[in-house]
Design a protein around this motif. Structure first.
Motif, PDB file in Angstrom:
ATOM      1  N   UNK A  47      -4.340  -2.704   8.634  1.00  0.00           N
ATOM      2  CA  UNK A  47      -4.233  -4.062   8.319  1.00  0.00           C
ATOM      3  C   UNK A  47      -2.915  -4.757   9.212  1.00  0.00           C
ATOM      4  N   UNK A  48      -2.213  -3.856   9.214  1.00  0.00           N
ATOM      5  CA  UNK A  48      -1.115  -4.375  10.053  1.00  0.00           C
ATOM      6  C   UNK A  48      -1.288  -4.747  11.520  1.00  0.00           C
ATOM      7  N   UNK A  49      -2.251  -3.954  12.266  1.00  0.00           N
ATOM      8  CA  UNK A  49      -2.712  -4.098  13.582  1.00  0.00           C
ATOM      9  C   UNK A  49      -3.762  -5.460  13.430  1.00  0.00           C
ATOM     10  N   UNK A  50      -4.525  -5.387  12.470  1.00  0.00           N
ATOM     11  CA  UNK A  50      -5.438  -6.841  12.556  1.00  0.00           C
ATOM     12  C   UNK A  50      -4.448  -7.940  12.176  1.00  0.00           C
ATOM     13  N   UNK A  51      -3.433  -7.934  11.466  1.00  0.00           N
ATOM     14  CA  UNK A  51      -2.313  -9.102  11.214  1.00  0.00           C
ATOM     15  C   UNK A  51      -1.883  -9.359  12.729  1.00  0.00           C
ATOM     16  N   UNK A  52      -1.439  -8.334  13.374  1.00  0.00           N
ATOM     17  CA  UNK A  52      -0.776  -8.579  14.777  1.00  0.00           C
ATOM     18  C   UNK A  52      -1.664  -9.174  15.874  1.00  0.00           C
ATOM     19  N   UNK A  53      -3.005  -8.807  15.822  1.00  0.00           N
ATOM     20  CA  UNK A  53      -4.096  -9.406  16.769  1.00  0.00           C
ATOM     21  C   UNK A  53      -4.396 -10.928  16.256  1.00  0.00           C
ATOM     22  N   UNK A 100       0.886  -1.128  -0.011  1.00  0.00           N
ATOM     23  CA  UNK A 100      -0.056   0.058  -0.028  1.00  0.00           C
ATOM     24  C   UNK A 100       0.874   1.294  -0.142  1.00  0.00           C
ATOM     25  N   UNK A 101       0.466   2.317  -1.083  1.00  0.00           N
ATOM     26  CA  UNK A 101       1.269   3.534  -0.789  1.00  0.00           C
ATOM     27  C   UNK A 101       1.416   4.247   0.389  1.00  0.00           C
ATOM     28  N   UNK A 102       2.218   5.216   0.550  1.00  0.00           N
ATOM     29  CA  UNK A 102       2.230   6.093   1.517  1.00  0.00           C
ATOM     30  C   UNK A 102       1.028   7.083   1.841  1.00  0.00           C
ATOM     31  N   UNK A 103       0.206   7.222   0.646  1.00  0.00           N
ATOM     32  CA  UNK A 103      -0.997   7.883   0.866  1.00  0.00           C
ATOM     33  C   UNK A 103      -2.068   7.188   1.348  1.00  0.00           C
ATOM     34  N   UNK A 104      -1.774   5.801   1.665  1.00  0.00           N
ATOM     35  CA  UNK A 104      -2.827   4.961   2.102  1.00  0.00           C
ATOM     36  C   UNK A 104      -2.262   4.388   3.337  1.00  0.00           C
ATOM     37  N   UNK A 105      -1.319   5.050   4.102  1.00  0.00           N
ATOM     38  CA  UNK A 105      -0.757   4.732   5.303  1.00  0.00           C
ATOM     39  C   UNK A 105      -1.868   4.293   6.425  1.00  0.00           C
ATOM     40  N   UNK A 109       8.737  -0.067   2.643  1.00  0.00           N
ATOM     41  CA  UNK A 109       9.976   0.662   2.947  1.00  0.00           C
ATOM     42  C   UNK A 109       9.969   1.012   4.213  1.00  0.00           C
ATOM     43  N   UNK A 110      10.924   1.038   5.054  1.00  0.00           N
ATOM     44  CA  UNK A 110      11.058   1.410   6.343  1.00  0.00           C
ATOM     45  C   UNK A 110      12.192   2.758   6.572  1.00  0.00           C
ATOM     46  N   UNK A 111      12.063   3.733   7.058  1.00  0.00           N
ATOM     47  CA  UNK A 111      12.900   4.895   6.966  1.00  0.00           C
ATOM     48  C   UNK A 111      14.313   4.574   7.645  1.00  0.00           C
ATOM     49  N   UNK A 112      14.515   3.696   8.245  1.00  0.00           N
ATOM     50  CA  UNK A 112      15.839   3.320   8.656  1.00  0.00           C
ATOM     51  C   UNK A 112      16.713   2.851   7.337  1.00  0.00           C
ATOM     52  N   UNK A 160      10.589   3.620  11.577  1.00  0.00           N
ATOM     53  CA  UNK A 160      11.007   2.782  12.699  1.00  0.00           C
ATOM     54  C   UNK A 160      10.396   2.856  13.925  1.00  0.00           C
ATOM     55  N   UNK A 161      10.029   1.440  14.243  1.00  0.00           N
ATOM     56  CA  UNK A 161       9.205   1.313  15.467  1.00  0.00           C
ATOM     57  C   UNK A 161       7.724   1.010  15.173  1.00  0.00           C
ATOM     58  N   UNK A 162       7.144   1.456  13.959  1.00  0.00           N
ATOM     59  CA  UNK A 162       5.645   1.301  13.960  1.00  0.00           C
ATOM     60  C   UNK A 162       5.183   0.121  13.733  1.00  0.00           C
ATOM     61  N   UNK A 163       6.028  -1.293  13.416  1.00  0.00           N
ATOM     62  CA  UNK A 163       5.810  -2.398  13.343  1.00  0.00           C
ATOM     63  C   UNK A 163       5.492  -2.915  14.874  1.00  0.00           C
TER      64      UNK A 163
END
Length: 405
Positions: free
Chosen positions: A139-145, A128-133, A160-163, A173-176
């Motif tokens: 979706x990432x949080x749903x996957x984590x749950x 998903x592009x940055x415009x759809x963050x 991509x991750x800023x680091x 970094x740290x958002x995952x």
């Protein structure tokens, strides 16, 4: 329980418009599949950009099908997501990977965001592009749950991750979330393997050299895939390097010794099994770039597949040194100074070339420069074919044949 993790195979990419380079990407993919089967893995994860475009050529589709049938014969399933190259963001359209469900490919999507492999939860989010963050984070949080329900889990992402990608990232970094055992990443073409959360975050990198700025990492880490053992509390990883069918040489030579150095380079190239790609820089001395260009091609054209030359006469280097040491408001000098801070030489040249031509109102020349750059980095390099052409070609070569056929 062990699996193979690969990414960014870019099947169908015709680098520099060369058919032989497109074939190199197919050859390397087949080599990767054969090595994966030899490793006797339980499954495979592909973290995006399987194809160069979301409308692959028939040959790209056929190459993937053949690899898929090999894995199927070895009883090895493959899970994957779409990347930024092969994602279709338009409503009602499906990505090319979805065509291969019946042959053993298991795509993760909004409709099927997770699978269970033995006791390991495999979940993921297509690019998903940055415009759809906001949607990406949801979706990432749903996957984590979902992963919390299982002792071991894997998340597949093509972001991509800023680091690691400071100028073009979607995640900071740290958002995952930290509760996954393995973060199967794609999108960055260099090899990255670091501890994160409960396990490891890994970018296996591209399987072929897609851009010249990958050469430094290639010389250090090679190209290939990652073998992952999930038996312990922390995944154990092993980098499996694959021999590429063609060398990519990056060389700097002095104009003052140009013929001698080109001859030495030619003698080394002749020893190679296949014609290499050459990224060559000519510097030292005040010389005509056209004369240097002609000399390089006259000596090496016959022995190389493609030459990307760069020229830095002393006058340009002196100009850059002056700019770096003095304050200036002159537009061209400001552009050179700013671009020199970046590692990507191609972008540097693009910026200066566009300024030189636009400032002289040379619009056709500027359009050509921009078009060439876009085609090399983002275009489909001549693979613009209609859906009808694809359908006819697929029927001719039998892309969707079964294993029995």
């Amino acid at each position: 329980m062990k699996f193979a993790h690969l990414s960014d195979t870019h099947l169908g990419y015709r680098q520099y418009g060369l058919q032989e380079r497109e074939d190199d990407f197919y050859y390397t993919f087949n080599n990767v599949v054969d090595n994966i089967i030899e490793e006797r893995v339980d499954f495979v994860i592909h973290s995006g950009d399987l194809f160069e475009t979301n409308r692959p050529s028939p040959k790209a589709l056929l190459t993937f099908q053949e690899g898929l049938l090999k894995l199927r014969k070895a009883n090895i399933p493959i899970y994957g997501i779409t990347g930024n190259h092969d994602t279709v963001l338009r409503k009602g359209f499906i990505p090319p990977q979805a065509l291969f469900r019946k042959l053993g490919f298991r795509p993760l999507s909004a409709k099927r965001p997770s699978y269970l492999e033995d006791d390991i939860c495999i979940t993921g989010v297509p690019y998903l592009p940055k415009s759809m963050k906001p949607l990406l984070m949801k979706k990432i949080q749903e996957a984590s749950k979902k992963a919390e329900e299982y002792k071991k889990s894997i998340i597949i992402l093509h972001q991509g991750i800023d680091k690691y990608l400071p100028f073009d990232y979607e995640l900071e970094t740290g958002e995952l979330p930290t509760n996954f055992n393995y973060y199967a990443m794609g999108h960055i073409h260099n090899y990255i393997n670091e501890p994160y959360g409960n396990g490891k975050l890994v970018y296996p990198g591209s399987t072929e050299i897609w851009k010249t700025n990958e050469l430094k990492d290639y010389q250090k880490n090679g190209k290939g895939f990652v073998l992952v053992d999930m038996s312990g509390d922390i995944p154990e990883t092993e980098r499996i390097k694959i021999d590429l069918p063609r060398e990519f040489i990056k060389k700097t030579v002095s104009y003052n010794k140009l013929l001698a150095e080109l001859q030495e380079l030619k003698n080394n190239i002749i020893k190679l099994k296949t014609k290499p790609l050459l990224d060559i820089t000519v510097e030292e001395g005040n010389f005509s770039t056209q004369e240097a260009f002609d000399t390089v091609h006259k000596v090496l054209d016959e022995y190389t597949s493609y030459i990307r030359p760069h020229f830095y006469p002393d006058k340009i280097k002196e100009e850059l040194e002056i700019i770096q040491n003095e304050k200036t408001l002159e537009p061209r000098q400001l552009i050179i100074k700013k671009m020199s801070e970046l590692e990507n030489e191609d972008v540097n040249h693009l910026a200066v070339d566009l300024f030189d031509n636009l400032s002289k109102n040379k619009l056709p020349e500027s359009e050509k420069i921009a078009e060439n750059f876009f085609n090399e980095y983002f275009g489909d390099n001549g693979l613009k074919v209609s859906e009808e052409d694809i359908k006819k070609e697929m029927e001719t070569i039998g892309v969707f044949k079964t294993e029995d056929d």
